[in-house]
Design an enzyme around this catalytic site. Structure first.
Site, PDB file in Angstrom:
ATOM      1  N   GLU A  38      10.686  -7.846  -3.459  1.00 24.80           N
ATOM      2  CA  GLU A  38      11.058  -6.928  -2.957  1.00 24.80           C
ATOM      3  C   GLU A  38      10.618  -6.675  -1.484  1.00 24.80           C
ATOM      4  O   GLU A  38       9.341  -6.612  -1.290  1.00 24.80           O
ATOM      5  CB  GLU A  38      10.877  -5.579  -3.624  1.00 24.80           C
TER       6      GLU A  38
ATOM      7  N   GLU B 227      13.978  -5.064  -9.285  1.00 24.44           N
ATOM      8  CA  GLU B 227      13.132  -4.460 -10.183  1.00 24.44           C
ATOM      9  C   GLU B 227      13.867  -3.429 -10.892  1.00 24.44           C
ATOM     10  O   GLU B 227      15.100  -3.114 -10.900  1.00 24.44           O
ATOM     11  CB  GLU B 227      12.192  -3.597  -9.555  1.00 24.44           C
TER      12      GLU B 227
ATOM     13  N   CYS C 286      10.245   1.209   2.109  1.00 31.16           N
ATOM     14  CA  CYS C 286      11.220   0.046   2.376  1.00 31.16           C
ATOM     15  C   CYS C 286      12.516   0.711   2.547  1.00 31.16           C
ATOM     16  O   CYS C 286      13.606  -0.131   3.135  1.00 31.16           O
ATOM     17  CB  CYS C 286      11.274  -0.565   1.363  1.00 31.16           C
TER      18      CYS C 286
ATOM     19  N   GLU D  64      -4.905  -4.327  -0.080  1.00 35.13           N
ATOM     20  CA  GLU D  64      -6.218  -4.173   0.457  1.00 35.13           C
ATOM     21  C   GLU D  64      -6.500  -2.621   0.800  1.00 35.13           C
ATOM     22  O   GLU D  64      -7.485  -2.201   0.716  1.00 35.13           O
ATOM     23  CB  GLU D  64      -6.718  -4.972   1.648  1.00 35.13           C
TER      24      GLU D  64
ATOM     25  N   TRP E  42       0.809  -1.231   0.037  1.00 36.48           N
ATOM     26  CA  TRP E  42       0.051  -0.011  -0.107  1.00 36.48           C
ATOM     27  C   TRP E  42       0.926   1.250  -0.112  1.00 36.48           C
ATOM     28  O   TRP E  42       0.251   2.288  -0.246  1.00 36.48           O
ATOM     29  CB  TRP E  42      -0.821  -0.050   1.253  1.00 36.48           C
ATOM     30  N   ASN E  43       2.125   1.192   0.196  1.00 34.49           N
ATOM     31  CA  ASN E  43       2.661   2.490   0.444  1.00 34.49           C
ATOM     32  C   ASN E  43       3.024   3.144  -0.840  1.00 34.49           C
ATOM     33  O   ASN E  43       3.025   4.495  -0.580  1.00 34.49           O
ATOM     34  CB  ASN E  43       4.202   2.271   1.429  1.00 34.49           C
TER      35      ASN E  43
ATOM     36  N   THR F 141       8.787  -8.901   4.799  1.00 31.38           N
ATOM     37  CA  THR F 141       9.788 -10.432   4.825  1.00 31.38           C
ATOM     38  C   THR F 141       8.927 -11.347   4.946  1.00 31.38           C
ATOM     39  O   THR F 141       9.179 -12.516   4.435  1.00 31.38           O
ATOM     40  CB  THR F 141      10.978  -9.861   5.413  1.00 31.38           C
TER      41      THR F 141
HETATM   42  P1  NDP Z   1       2.595  -6.973   3.476  1.00 27.84           P
HETATM   43  O1  NDP Z   1       3.510  -8.056   3.312  1.00 27.84           O
HETATM   44  O2  NDP Z   1       1.620  -6.918   4.594  1.00 27.84           O
HETATM   45  O3  NDP Z   1       1.722  -7.059   2.096  1.00 27.84           O
HETATM   46  C1  NDP Z   1       2.179  -6.867   0.815  1.00 27.84           C
HETATM   47  C2  NDP Z   1       1.086  -7.530  -0.330  1.00 27.84           C
HETATM   48  O4  NDP Z   1       1.034  -9.255   0.224  1.00 27.84           O
HETATM   49  C3  NDP Z   1      -0.160  -7.113   0.211  1.00 27.84           C
HETATM   50  O5  NDP Z   1      -0.951  -7.120  -1.231  1.00 27.84           O
HETATM   51  C4  NDP Z   1      -0.931  -8.067   1.039  1.00 27.84           C
HETATM   52  O6  NDP Z   1      -2.281  -8.071   1.032  1.00 27.84           O
HETATM   53  C5  NDP Z   1      -0.277  -9.261   0.612  1.00 27.84           C
HETATM   54  N1  NDP Z   1      -0.058 -10.437   1.417  1.00 27.84           N
HETATM   55  C6  NDP Z   1      -0.207 -10.413   2.654  1.00 27.84           C
HETATM   56  N2  NDP Z   1      -0.295 -11.944   3.424  1.00 27.84           N
HETATM   57  C7  NDP Z   1      -0.336 -12.378   2.124  1.00 27.84           C
HETATM   58  C8  NDP Z   1      -0.281 -13.991   1.866  1.00 27.84           C
HETATM   59  N3  NDP Z   1       0.003 -14.819   3.133  1.00 27.84           N
HETATM   60  N4  NDP Z   1      -0.084 -14.658   0.722  1.00 27.84           N
HETATM   61  C9  NDP Z   1      -0.129 -13.693  -0.348  1.00 27.84           C
HETATM   62  N5  NDP Z   1      -0.086 -12.493  -0.185  1.00 27.84           N
HETATM   63  C10 NDP Z   1      -0.030 -11.795   0.790  1.00 27.84           C
HETATM   64  O7  NDP Z   1       3.245  -5.569   3.460  1.00 27.84           O
HETATM   65  P2  NDP Z   1       2.572  -4.148   3.238  1.00 27.84           P
HETATM   66  O8  NDP Z   1       1.532  -3.889   2.267  1.00 27.84           O
HETATM   67  O9  NDP Z   1       2.304  -3.713   4.914  1.00 27.84           O
HETATM   68  O10 NDP Z   1       3.737  -3.107   3.027  1.00 27.84           O
HETATM   69  C11 NDP Z   1       5.089  -2.885   3.971  1.00 27.84           C
HETATM   70  C12 NDP Z   1       6.045  -3.836   3.617  1.00 27.84           C
HETATM   71  O11 NDP Z   1       6.659  -3.778   2.194  1.00 27.84           O
HETATM   72  C13 NDP Z   1       7.336  -3.308   4.427  1.00 27.84           C
HETATM   73  O12 NDP Z   1       7.883  -4.242   5.058  1.00 27.84           O
HETATM   74  C14 NDP Z   1       8.301  -2.777   3.278  1.00 27.84           C
HETATM   75  O13 NDP Z   1       9.666  -2.635   3.778  1.00 27.84           O
HETATM   76  C15 NDP Z   1       7.864  -3.653   2.192  1.00 27.84           C
HETATM   77  N6  NDP Z   1       8.196  -2.845   0.842  1.00 27.84           N
HETATM   78  C16 NDP Z   1       9.498  -3.071   0.130  1.00 27.84           C
HETATM   79  C17 NDP Z   1       9.743  -2.506  -0.887  1.00 27.84           C
HETATM   80  C18 NDP Z   1      10.968  -2.781  -1.743  1.00 27.84           C
HETATM   81  O14 NDP Z   1      11.115  -2.364  -2.669  1.00 27.84           O
HETATM   82  N7  NDP Z   1      11.791  -3.852  -1.103  1.00 27.84           N
HETATM   83  C19 NDP Z   1       8.989  -1.219  -1.164  1.00 27.84           C
HETATM   84  C20 NDP Z   1       7.956  -0.999  -0.429  1.00 27.84           C
HETATM   85  C21 NDP Z   1       7.384  -1.886   0.598  1.00 27.84           C
HETATM   86  P3  NDP Z   1      -3.313  -7.240   1.656  1.00 27.84           P
HETATM   87  O15 NDP Z   1      -4.001  -6.542   0.710  1.00 27.84           O
HETATM   88  O16 NDP Z   1      -3.933  -7.831   2.891  1.00 27.84           O
HETATM   89  O17 NDP Z   1      -2.248  -6.107   2.413  1.00 27.84           O
END
Ligand code: NDP
Length: 498
Positions: free
Chosen positions: A250, A462, A284, A178, A151-152, A230
């Site tokens: 990522e 990416e 991130c 979501e 979402w960020n 992670t």
């Molecule tokens: P989440 O891991 O909570 O969610 C990421 C996505 O995965 C969402 O669409 C989420 O659904 C979905 N998801 C969650 N659980 C599952 C599962 N069991 N199976 C399949 N899909 C699932 O991360 P956030 O959205 O809270 O984002 C923050 C995180 O993302 C931080 O840790 C951040 O560091 C990382 N991030 C990394 C980046 C990078 O380039 N390395 C860039 C930006 C963020 P739902 O819709 O329910 O949330």
């Protein structure tokens, strides 16, 4: 009044097959913004099947790369015209200040243009196969790619993955967060307007535990590309691994910002502020650990604390707001808990550390930008990703000490080094175990520049040619050009075939 968002499958907007939905609320006011279809595993299967049909009948991958690039360039032009509208939607649903969203979204047409150019100029190879044979190796698209996004940066992260995947000729099923589905959904409509055939890009909105899980477990995928936490990355990669599906992931970060004594101190303070608090710290690559050479540590900290206290919190739609709310109640609680735990473990709050008071903040998930000192590796805050407006500042002695502290992390995504000495910059960037190092800068990104991390920060990257290649596989054609007859079983002589 809330709007309804539907799934987008095979070019059509459809409700979830069981009629289920969930709501998205404004993090600033709590008001419900959207009622969003919650895709069932059966809906995910329908979307993957639609994408597979589109791949098999070659309606997109069969188009010459030059024409695919024209479509992506048309999409880039349409997107450029809609930046203001999309930026406003992003601000409403995730609470990031409008100024930030405009700046970020204004860059996104470049991703479509860049990967369109890559598709047009990508070439195969002709490795030497020895006399008598010609080996032509082309790179071909993989099939159906599943994209799971956070979402960020709802549109930026979707765009990074989608532009490489589409340019290479794949079909897609996207599962946006979501909390931020509106703009990724709008982008899919825009792509079809630009000429991407229906069925090539499908979107299944829903929760991670249901819709996301169903996508990551689907055996019809040829690739899974996730950005998220992670632990989510581990789960999703394990699901994909069972079907031998390649994964790009990522994931989290805890970026160090290393400030050397010879740095331009005002610029380093401005850089640390930018690193730590843009997006209310919800990135991130957030500057989450600021390491400052001991001789300038106190002065740097004094200036950083003063500038942090002066940041303006408020309505993210207002032109002068610098810090918006956190995205959700859970995210704010995570930050408040991390601050309380750090204090219990001996850290000292130097700025912020509170939920702001006043009517303007009463309905949103606001938290003051926070700097803490006296943090050691014995405290959880040193290692844990908080993902909010919280950073720590500690001193270091010399280059070796700076590197030892910076690399003392489970993550290895990004870092920045602030110095006026080119030798220091080069040696330290060489020694950092991370995917990205900025020198006298932070947060910069470009479609041509690889973005990915080491250790718990993920797999693959990416942007750039590597990302394009990761959406293709080599296909090798070996041509017998010898003109010589060959009959292995007609003789007992030693013949060469391998
Ligand atoms: P989440 O891991 O909570 O969610 C990421 C996505 O995965 C969402 O669409 C989420 O659904 C979905 N998801 C969650 N659980 C599952 C599962 N069991 N199976 C399949 N899909 C699932 O991360 P956030 O959205 O809270 O984002 C923050 C995180 O993302 C931080 O840790 C951040 O560091 C990382 N991030 C990394 C980046 C990078 O380039 N390395 C860039 C930006 C963020 P739902 O819709 O329910 O949330």
């Amino acid at each position: 009044m809330s709007r309804t968002l539907l799934l987008h499958i095979d070019g059509k907007d459809v409700a979830a097959s069981d009629g289920a939905s969930f709501t998205v609320a404004s993090p600033t006011t709590g008001e419900t913004l959207y009622d969003v279809a919650h895709a069932t595993p059966a809906d995910v299967d329908t979307a993957v099947t639609a994408a597979r049909t589109a791949f098999d009948d070659r309606r997109w991958r069969g188009i010459a790369p030059r024409e695919r690039a024209r479509v992506l360039n048309r999409a880039a032009a349409l997107l450029a015209d809609r930046i203001d509208a999309y930026a406003r939607l992003e601000t409403l649903q995730i609470g990031r200040p409008l100024r930030e969203m405009r700046a970020q979204l204004a860059r996104l047409p470049e991703w479509l243009e860049y990967f369109g150019a890559v598709a047009q100029t990508a070439e195969g190879t002709v490795p030497d196969f020895g006399a008598g044979h010609l080996n032509v190796v082309r790179r071909v698209p993989l099939g159906v790619a599943g994209l799971i996004t956070p979402w960020n940066h709802p549109l930026l992260i979707t765009m990074k993955k989608l532009s490489a995947a589409l340019a290479a000729g794949n079909s897609l099923v996207i599962k946006p967060s979501e909390l931020g589905p509106a703009v990724p959904l709008a982008l899919v409509g825009l792509l079809e307007e630009a000429g991407v055939p229906p069925g090539v890009v499908n979107t299944v909105t829903g929760l991670g535990a249901t819709t996301g899980r169903a996508l990551s477990e689907h055996r019809g995928l040829a690739k899974l590309d996730i950005t998220g936490g992670t632990e989510t990355g581990r789960t999703v990669a394990a699901n994909a691994g069972r079907s031998l599906i390649p994964v790009t992931a990522e994931l989290g970060g805890k970026a160090p910002v290393l400030v050397f004594a010879d740095a331009d101190l005002d610029q380093a303070v401005a850089g640390a502020l930018f690193a730590s608090f843009i997006a209310t710290g919800q990135t991130c690559v957030q500057g989450a650990r600021i390491l400052v050479q001991r001789s300038v540590h106190d002065e740097f900290t004094r200036r950083l604390v003063a500038r942090t206290r002066a940041l303006r919190l408020g309505d993210p739609l207002a032109a002068d707001t610098q810090i918006g709310p956190l995205v959700s109640e859970a995210q704010r609680a995570k930050v408040a808990d991390a601050v309380a735990k750090a204090q219990d473990q001996g850290a000292r709050v130097l700025a912020g550390g509170r939920v702001p008071e006043g009517e303007a903040y009463s309905r949103g998930w606001f938290y003051e930008p926070t700097v803490v000192g006296d943090v050691t590796p014995a405290q959880d805050l040193w290692y844990e990703e908080v993902f909010g407006p919280l950073t720590l500042v500690v001193p270091f002695d010399d280059e070796a000490d700076a590197l030892r502290r910076a690399n003392d992390a489970e993550f290895g995504l990004a870092s920045s080094v602030w110095t006026c000495d080119i030798g220091t910059a080069l040696r330290v960037s060489e020694g950092l175990d991370v995917g990205i190092t900025w020198i006298n800068d932070h947060h910069r990104i470009d479609p041509a520049s690889p973005w990915g991390g080491s250790k718990d920060s993920g797999i693959g990257s990416e942007n750039g040619l590597d990302a394009y290649h990761a959406y293709t596989r080599p296909k090798s054609v070996v041509i017998n050009s010898s003109g010589q007859p060959f009959d292995w079983f007609a003789t007992t002589e030693d013949l060469r075939y391998s």
